[in-house]
Design an enzyme around this catalytic site. Sequence first.
Site, PDB file in Angstrom:
ATOM      1  N   GLU C  96      -0.674   0.285   0.480  1.00  0.00           N
ATOM      2  CA  GLU C  96      -2.009   0.803   0.175  1.00  0.00           C
ATOM      3  C   GLU C  96      -3.058  -0.203   0.634  1.00  0.00           C
ATOM      4  OE1 GLU C  96      -2.930   1.451  -3.942  1.00  0.00           O
ATOM      5  OE2 GLU C  96      -4.826   2.419  -3.449  1.00  0.00           O
ATOM      6  N   LYS C 226      11.300   4.645 -18.658  1.00  0.00           N
ATOM      7  CA  LYS C 226      10.844   5.251 -17.402  1.00  0.00           C
ATOM      8  C   LYS C 226      10.107   6.582 -17.577  1.00  0.00           C
ATOM      9  CE  LYS C 226      14.483   2.820 -14.902  1.00  0.00           C
ATOM     10  NZ  LYS C 226      15.682   2.869 -14.060  1.00  0.00           N
ATOM     11  N   ASP C 301      12.614  -2.953 -11.131  1.00  0.00           N
ATOM     12  CA  ASP C 301      12.978  -1.539 -11.010  1.00  0.00           C
ATOM     13  C   ASP C 301      11.704  -0.712 -10.802  1.00  0.00           C
ATOM     14  OD1 ASP C 301      13.774   1.132 -11.419  1.00  0.00           O
ATOM     15  OD2 ASP C 301      15.388   0.505 -12.750  1.00  0.00           O
ATOM     16  N   HIS C 391     -30.335   1.394  -8.482  1.00  0.00           N
ATOM     17  CA  HIS C 391     -31.475   0.788  -7.799  1.00  0.00           C
ATOM     18  C   HIS C 391     -32.072   1.727  -6.764  1.00  0.00           C
ATOM     19  CE1 HIS C 391     -30.143  -3.538  -8.919  1.00  0.00           C
ATOM     20  NE2 HIS C 391     -30.755  -2.917  -9.889  1.00  0.00           N
TER      21      HIS C 391
END
Lengths: 397, 397, 397, 397
Positions: C96, C226, C301, C391
């Site tokens: 990524e 998990k 894992d 802003h």
Amino acid sequence: MSLMDDLLEGKIKLYEIERHVPVDEAVRIRREFIERVSGARLEHVSHYTIDMDRASRRNIENPIGAVQIPLGVAGPLRVRGEYADGEYYVPLATSEGALVASVNRGCSVITGAGGASVRITGDSMTRAPVIRTGSAAEALNLREWIQENIDAIREEAESTTRHGKLIKIDPIIVAGPYVYPRFVYTTGDSMGMNMVTIATEKALELLTEETGAHVIALSGNLCTDKKPASINLVEGRGKSISAEVTVPGEMVERVLKTTPEAVVEVNTAKNLLGSALAGSMGFNAHYANIIGAIFLATGQDEAHIVEGSLGVTVAEEKNGDLYFSVNLPDVPLATVGGGTGLETASECLDIMGVRGSGGVHEFAEIVGGAVLAGELSLMGALAAGHLARAHSELGRG
Amino acid sequence: MSLMDDLLEGKIKLYEIERHVPVDEAVRIRREFIERVSGARLEHVSHYTIDMDRASRRNIENPIGAVQIPLGVAGPLRVRGEYADGEYYVPLATSEGALVASVNRGCSVITGAGGASVRITGDSMTRAPVIRTGSAAEALNLREWIQENIDAIREEAESTTRHGKLIKIDPIIVAGPYVYPRFVYTTGDSMGMNMVTIATEKALELLTEETGAHVIALSGNLCTDKKPASINLVEGRGKSISAEVTVPGEMVERVLKTTPEAVVEVNTAKNLLGSALAGSMGFNAHYANIIGAIFLATGQDEAHIVEGSLGVTVAEEKNGDLYFSVNLPDVPLATVGGGTGLETASECLDIMGVRGSGGVHEFAEIVGGAVLAGELSLMGALAAGHLARAHSELGRG
Amino acid sequence: MSLMDDLLEGKIKLYEIERHVPVDEAVRIRREFIERVSGARLEHVSHYTIDMDRASRRNIENPIGAVQIPLGVAGPLRVRGEYADGEYYVPLATSEGALVASVNRGCSVITGAGGASVRITGDSMTRAPVIRTGSAAEALNLREWIQENIDAIREEAESTTRHGKLIKIDPIIVAGPYVYPRFVYTTGDSMGMNMVTIATEKALELLTEETGAHVIALSGNLCTDKKPASINLVEGRGKSISAEVTVPGEMVERVLKTTPEAVVEVNTAKNLLGSALAGSMGFNAHYANIIGAIFLATGQDEAHIVEGSLGVTVAEEKNGDLYFSVNLPDVPLATVGGGTGLETASECLDIMGVRGSGGVHEFAEIVGGAVLAGELSLMGALAAGHLARAHSELGRG
Amino acid sequence: MSLMDDLLEGKIKLYEIERHVPVDEAVRIRREFIERVSGARLEHVSHYTIDMDRASRRNIENPIGAVQIPLGVAGPLRVRGEYADGEYYVPLATSEGALVASVNRGCSVITGAGGASVRITGDSMTRAPVIRTGSAAEALNLREWIQENIDAIREEAESTTRHGKLIKIDPIIVAGPYVYPRFVYTTGDSMGMNMVTIATEKALELLTEETGAHVIALSGNLCTDKKPASINLVEGRGKSISAEVTVPGEMVERVLKTTPEAVVEVNTAKNLLGSALAGSMGFNAHYANIIGAIFLATGQDEAHIVEGSLGVTVAEEKNGDLYFSVNLPDVPLATVGGGTGLETASECLDIMGVRGSGGVHEFAEIVGGAVLAGELSLMGALAAGHLARAHSELGRG
């Protein structure tokens, strides 16, 4: 007396008494029977003024009388909504000491601050059956069939009701061979569970005939009725209500004996972080208390208090003032039907001027304002303790 | 009349009336004032027999009377527990038509099947403040301090109560500088929220003095009170109750008009799969209905219906019979204190023979049995529809 | 070539190749077979330097090579923990884009602010079987048996392992006839799932023999392994880690181009309110990104990234500075065993100096610091956008 | 060597090396720097064949090499979908021993049973900013504005992308002054997070200009990206996939060494009841394992394993056979973009014949089949243990 003997000997059942005598007489006999077998003395439950004949056809079986729950009022509460605009007294039925006083204090702060701004952000009642097909592939086909035949389904569903309108069937969740279509309706001034159940049942007849799918149960728990559920948070159910107020800083200090900053910190530490850590769906202090007391006063379904407990409180400091907001995604409400027709409930709805047709949206906005009042009051009290401790610790330091 | 004038002119506030006249008189004046400003006619709420003088000190502020909620009974229900052993009639206050009848049918099946076997699997009331320290490292130190000083903390906490016992402080969750210790107590026959709040507040004084940590709020929402929360599912709160029955196959067919297999399938498709897909914490059909009606009848805190809605229903086919079980992790209950002292509530507790000290465990087991009855009855009805549709579809085929 | 023919003709199976030739040869043949049947050209996966012979005994079956995942480093990151004290470079394997850069920026801010203060707030690995008894009453008896025989159970469990210690069996949840005891262990430097599974299996033999209860499955999903689960939020699992930093206001403005107030508002609106509304268990921006990249780099894992995604970010303005904290209740970690022995994983652990026995707590604290860096950086970027928009809107106004 | 000196003396930063030398050289220098400061020997991470020049522009910053993760294959797996129809070998990258073998066994059972029937039940990628207005009333107005201007918003959003299509903006949740509109897109063959972020950002410019509302953050966590969230269960995200198989009873017994009934009981006790009691969103045994291994093999975003862990497994006994189904609501997938262009990832996609444009739906169906295989295999193994224990207990009895 022979009915009593029959009851005692098990010759007739409790629910068969009305076949032999008028309702009020049946209520008396049944109550006396319960007194006999339990040894209890049932004096107070025998004092009721509600029309038990009507109640026994709509609200209760095996009646033996009525319970009394103390009724207080909080207010005046200034509400500025789209439907409710004015000052209201809110009827609250509860046995929890200090609750009415707390809501009352909140009303005073809110009204002093110009009123609660309230909006209805959603309005729907849902029913989601579970339907069985032969496979996931067939389940998808059924989902598609529903989407394509929405008009025919709507026609069937709406043929059963004058007030109910089918807005959409969405989402339609598929799991293995099971399909869970969520029928979403508007139901006018009634809470609508019965209405949408009947309408959905009718629509399902069409579906069954046309597709051969098999309805396992009229409710597949994706509705979700009377259980806490994320789907109701996301999609809304009943009336979704948002209420807010900006309390001037000096009023926070003078009346609530705390500061906007302290309220914000309590809200973050308790309602946001604490609820997150607890795995809760209620990111608030006590919506259920206020919802509960209004529900009992006005004849709403008490099991729906569960849904009314969901929601998120927002508190912010804004230029020295306190912005405070409650957001209830899931408040089933009615001003007609169900328990709202019981005499004391009708009177409580009258106090707010919302009884009967056309009142439910005004009612919803008042409920939003009342929850705002109760939440603000408790959060203010917690923040006052927070601040007082901080000061006393400082003094010790 | 001058009090009324003062009210109308805003010279005195609603809650100040009792300073001038006795309670029942104050109730009348306040009610009339509400009639005046709202235009409502409050006839039925004025008919109450409960001792409003006492109620106004314990249960209600700004009273204007009482609401009446229809009271029915279901039973007899055979319960075989550790505390409850016998046949009971269960008082149910509700305005939802058909609910009492449904529970009643469930009672009949259960009693016919030899009774509900019920066990209390947990008994605790909790309070979890949120405490602020200077950093996560300090928060950990505070957690350790609590664990090491549990005896001193217990002594402080228990010094405030005769009936409350501090079982443990666990879990103690840390998030950034915040610490959330969950104080877990037994509270005898009272529901215990007030008791554990006072006890925890006292314990926190010791903690504050010794550690310098700052209590942000007495409740940090990890309790979790009156909101649905996973922590209550996992740890239990109030009474945790398990109730079960094995219904002979022929009784399932004769009385419930369905089969064990059909009930199992409805349970799986609706209560397990459906609730999973909805992101729900209630893996059941309608615990909240039965919990709600018992709570209103017996003066429990209505906002606790939220917690009673949690739990998991188990249904299994076993050698042709139906094994059916409800599991409620979180049912706050009392037979003394709070609303239980209201006259009609006392009478309802008397019907089951559980009023007052020593009754709460028997009461909890009856509640478990009643929820079992209501859940079995509705699931049976859904499964009967399932089966009927299956047959009719077959006939059409 | 005859092995290939045998494969193509289905005479031998893919996993049987190693019976005939050495592993690396088998890998080549299997890969070529896959190339033949799929038409794919598998050039890059054939370039591996890890010891496939060893890997094939511990980490992989049917190997055809290895995937390559780009590895970057972020740092230096100053960590001030109980085990980790110094400056670290953190290896991150990811595809990524911008992730490493973002973590790197966070490291720079944190290190500039004096470092991340990190603490391990919990350390446990769990296994929770589901056991069947004859009824809820029996289930309660079994729960009691477990509590009373904890010492004997511990002896059995610990007889299977040198490093695993059984801390407690708690909670033990009962639902109908089912019992879910949660075995909680410490497991030294290994992640421990295998260890606790073996230990629990041994303990269950004793339980089965002594009580006659039946183990349905070694995992009853209350572990919870998990899958995201509230029980892990409440009870913790793996390493529970808290990391925090106070960033001076001028550094927030100069480096992050935003203000403490803006970060706090983004945190409240997004991580707290937004996650609450979404029904999420992750009250953070992107813990999973950093956890994921460290896990891939160091041979953890990958499915445990799920658990590492849980947790709560706290942001507060404090005297003009930004207090920022991440809280991860559930990070399974190892420095020995599993994938940590793979050559590239070992090297990555070496970069931080935590490979092998005795390293896991230091590793956990570095992980906490790295997640803090990644979270701070993204939240800072979001807040900078927030501010920039504010802003520019002002400019337009 | 002077670059190394500059690094060691802090004259240049780690990410600045590429300004002076080509990427592979920079990788070497950076790696050697890390070796110097950490004392680690980084031999294996230096062996990579992927094009680091390209990767450094798309996938990684501060690269020092690559990690190697063992790659195995499972199959052949027969898939019968709408896009995938045939036998596939599934590439799995993992270091968890026995995982590939287990999936492989599942593939064998499924293929023997005629294949996995798979359907894509949803296809969307989402981005949900959080927007601030002045009040809840204004927030409602903004919601309405969005609904009324959906066409203009769509035009803006889609102007940024060739492949992305805005399906809907729904739900739009309001909490206090905050609005969370969930933008739902289809994104073709890419996973789409970047695409929808850019598109949404563009759309928000229009919104900001027209309404004056202020975007607090481009993601308000209602997306919900890389965190477990009920909204994704309910609404779906990425590819929603349903896969199913009916395994003949004799095959269950011969290959899985168990019975359909035993698998059903394990599924109910573990995946349904156990997950319900744990407060889990994963009503399955180990979807994350299979999702994780495929994701690493094919260059998916590892943090999305979190979302792939959600979902519900259905198991039923049907005329002596085992019906088994997995249902994954939330699997972000790509065959182009992100990490899929890395050389080893491309090769793994080639193994399945799904690389590049037009492949993602076929890929999604294969993923569904593979998860079905892995889940069936583990559930079968657990049920085999269950059965074996039952037999041995019977023998002892």
